[in-house]
Design a protein around this motif. Structure first.
Motif: not given
Length: 133
Positions: A11-32, A120-127
C-alpha cells in the motif's frame, strides 16, 4: 523455535499497512504460524520482494496509487512463478468482480475490519501450508 509465515503488504498508505499489521497481530489464528511482514509502498518493490522468494501470502491495497492492488495482483499472477496467494483490500463491496478479475484468492473491504481480515488471512495461510506439505 516457532514456525513463521512471511506476509507481503503493499500500500502507498502507511496507515493501511498499519491497519493490516494491527488486525493480524502476532498471528491471525491459533493454528497458523506467527507472521512476519514485508512492507512495500510501490509496485516495483512488490515484484522485487517476490523475485527474492519466501513470501507466503500477499496483501494488496486495491486503492493504492499509482497502481492499485488489483492491477498488481493480475500482473504478478501472470509474471511470478508459483505466485503466493493474494488477499486484496477493496474500497467497496461492489468491487468484488474486480478482485475476481485480478485472480486474487480472497478480498475484504477497507477499512480493515480485524475479525474479517484475520479470518481471510488465516484461510490463505492454511491453504499455503497445505500446498507446501
Amino acid at each position: 523455535m516457532q514456525p513463521t509465515a512471511t506476509v507481503l503488504v503493499y500500500s502507498d498508505d502507511s496507515n493501511t499497512r498499519e491497519q493490516v499489521r494491527l488486525a493480524t497481530g502476532r498471528r491471525p489464528a491459533p493454528d497458523v504460524p506467527v507472521v512476519e511482514f514485508v512492507e512495500c509502498a510501490t509496485p516495483a518493490a512488490v515484484v522485487r520482494e517476490l523475485d527474492k522468494g519466501g513470501i507466503d501470502v500477499c496483501v494488496l491495497d486495491g486503492e493504492a496509487v499509482p497502481m492499485g492492488g488489483m492491477g498488481v495482483c493480475r500482473q504478478i499472477k501472470d509474471e511470478v512463478f508459483n505466485c503466493p496467494p493474494v488477499l486484496v483490500l477493496m474500497g467497496r463491496p461492489q468491487d468484488a468482480w474486480l478482485a475476481t478479475w485480478s485472480r486474487a484468492e480472497a478480498a475484504v473491504t477497507l477499512p480493515v475490519e480485524p475479525v474479517e481480515f484475520a479470518g481471510a488471512l488465516a484461510a490463505l495461510l492454511r491453504t499455503k501450508r497445505l500446498q507446501s506439505a
